[in-house]
Design an enzyme around this catalytic site. Structure first.
Site, PDB file in Angstrom:
ATOM      1  N   ASN A 149       1.503   2.988  -2.579  1.00  0.00           N
ATOM      2  CA  ASN A 149       0.760   3.918  -3.451  1.00  0.00           C
ATOM      3  C   ASN A 149      -0.455   4.489  -2.717  1.00  0.00           C
ATOM      4  OD1 ASN A 149       1.802   4.237  -6.331  1.00  0.00           O
ATOM      5  ND2 ASN A 149       2.051   2.035  -5.982  1.00  0.00           N
TER       6      ASN A 149
ATOM      7  N   HIS B 191       0.574   0.309 -13.408  1.00  0.00           N
ATOM      8  CA  HIS B 191       1.243  -0.918 -13.828  1.00  0.00           C
ATOM      9  C   HIS B 191       2.740  -0.624 -13.958  1.00  0.00           C
ATOM     10  CE1 HIS B 191       1.726  -4.803 -15.689  1.00  0.00           C
ATOM     11  NE2 HIS B 191       2.455  -4.235 -16.632  1.00  0.00           N
TER      12      HIS B 191
ATOM     13  N   MET C 119      -3.918  -7.386  -6.747  1.00  0.00           N
ATOM     14  CA  MET C 119      -3.414  -8.502  -7.551  1.00  0.00           C
ATOM     15  C   MET C 119      -4.534  -9.449  -7.984  1.00  0.00           C
ATOM     16  SD  MET C 119      -0.398  -7.527  -7.751  1.00  0.00           S
ATOM     17  CE  MET C 119       0.530  -8.885  -8.436  1.00  0.00           C
TER      18      MET C 119
ATOM     19  N   GLY D  34       0.798  -1.230   0.000  1.00  0.00           N
ATOM     20  CA  GLY D  34       0.000   0.000   0.000  1.00  0.00           C
ATOM     21  C   GLY D  34       0.823   1.269   0.000  1.00  0.00           C
TER      22      GLY D  34
HETATM   23  C1  GRF Z   1       3.329  -1.330  -7.609  1.00  0.00           C
HETATM   24  O1  GRF Z   1       4.557  -1.643  -8.156  1.00  0.00           O
HETATM   25  C2  GRF Z   1       2.297  -1.179  -8.702  1.00  0.00           C
HETATM   26  O2  GRF Z   1       2.829  -0.706  -9.905  1.00  0.00           O
HETATM   27  C3  GRF Z   1       1.820  -2.586  -8.887  1.00  0.00           C
HETATM   28  O3  GRF Z   1       1.831  -3.139  -7.601  1.00  0.00           O
HETATM   29  C4  GRF Z   1       2.768  -2.458  -6.781  1.00  0.00           C
HETATM   30  C5  GRF Z   1       2.034  -1.978  -5.577  1.00  0.00           C
HETATM   31  O4  GRF Z   1       2.859  -1.443  -4.597  1.00  0.00           O
HETATM   32  N1  GRF Z   1       0.539  -2.592  -9.536  1.00  0.00           N
HETATM   33  P1  GRF Z   1       2.252  -0.842  -3.263  1.00  0.00           P
HETATM   34  O5  GRF Z   1       1.396  -1.941  -2.611  1.00  0.00           O
HETATM   35  O6  GRF Z   1       1.416   0.352  -3.613  1.00  0.00           O
HETATM   36  O7  GRF Z   1       3.431  -0.498  -2.417  1.00  0.00           O
END
Ligand code: GRF
Length: 223
Positions: A19, A114, A95, A17
């Site tokens: 992001n 992505h 995922m 998480g």
């Molecule tokens: C990121 O690399 C994103 O591009 C991919 O999954 C990862 C998520 O990372 N879809 P986080 O859980 O936000 O740290």
């Protein structure tokens, strides 16, 4: 989206998480004028749930292992999301492959990030694929979600160099830092009603975006 109210956002995730954290920070510091109203994980114990909790955001698990097939999981997910009166669903390390029924019930209102320079390397193991191909650069792309996996129109991309002897972890870390810049920016545009999906093409301020999205380094000069 016509902004007549403060936009309501949901974030779906499966893991760390980071992001989500970047999006929480961007709503807290006013870059994104919207509220993250719910965070949903398909994985029990995902660290992103704790990040939501710490920020006082409603968070819940819909465990895919409790469902017999993809369709019934997506149905339960859609049901929960529809209760929230959402403007945007943000996939942030979620995922799961979503059914076309799910995607079509939120057309133009789902974004994903992505970790590749789309259209290159859809799916998993993107870092290793870029290294093995001898590419000079790798990166991440924010795109609208359509029923084609990682195939929806790109909005913005950030590029990083691939150094000699990079492992896929080195590359992932380098890319992740930029993900935290481009995802909040795309969400901000959406919440300001500047970004839309029309006939499977992405538009920003009424102009169709390039096939691989905007280049982040060009964009920051203008923002
Ligand atoms: C990121 O690399 C994103 O591009 C991919 O999954 C990862 C998520 O990372 N879809 P986080 O859980 O936000 O740290």
């Amino acid at each position: 989206m016509k902004v007549t109210h403060r936009p309501r956002l949901a974030v779906l995730l499966s893991g760390d998480g980071s992001n989500l954290q970047a999006l929480i920070n961007a709503t807290n510091n006013g870059l994104i004028k919207a509220d993250i109203v719910i965070v949903i994980s398909n994985k029990v114990g995902a660290r992103g749930l704790q990040r939501a909790q710490n920020a006082g955001i409603k968070n819940t698990v819909i465990d895919n292992l409790q469902f017999s097939d993809r369709k019934s999981f997506d149905y339960a997910l859609a049901l929960e999301l529809k209760k929230q009166d959402l403007d945007l669903i943000i996939l942030a390390g979620f995922m799961r492959i979503l059914t076309s029924e799910f995607v079509e019930s939120f057309t133009g209102r789902i974004l994903n990030i992505h970790p590749s320079l789309l259209p290159k390397y859809r799916g998993l193991n993107t870092y290793q694929k870029a290294i093995d191909a001898g590419d000079k650069n790798a990166g991440a792309t924010v795109h609208f979600v359509t029923s084609e996996l990682d195939g929806g129109p790109p909005i913005i991309q950030s590029k990083v160099p691939i150094h000699r002897n990079d492992t896929s972890d080195d590359l992932a870390q380098r890319i992740l830092k930029l993900e935290h810049q481009i995802y909040p920016l795309a969400v901000k545009w959406f919440c300001e009603d500047r970004l839309s999906l029309i006939n499977e093409e992405a538009f920003l301020d009424s102009s169709v975006l390039p096939k691989s999205g905007l280049n982040y380094t060009d964009t920051i000069k203008d923002e």
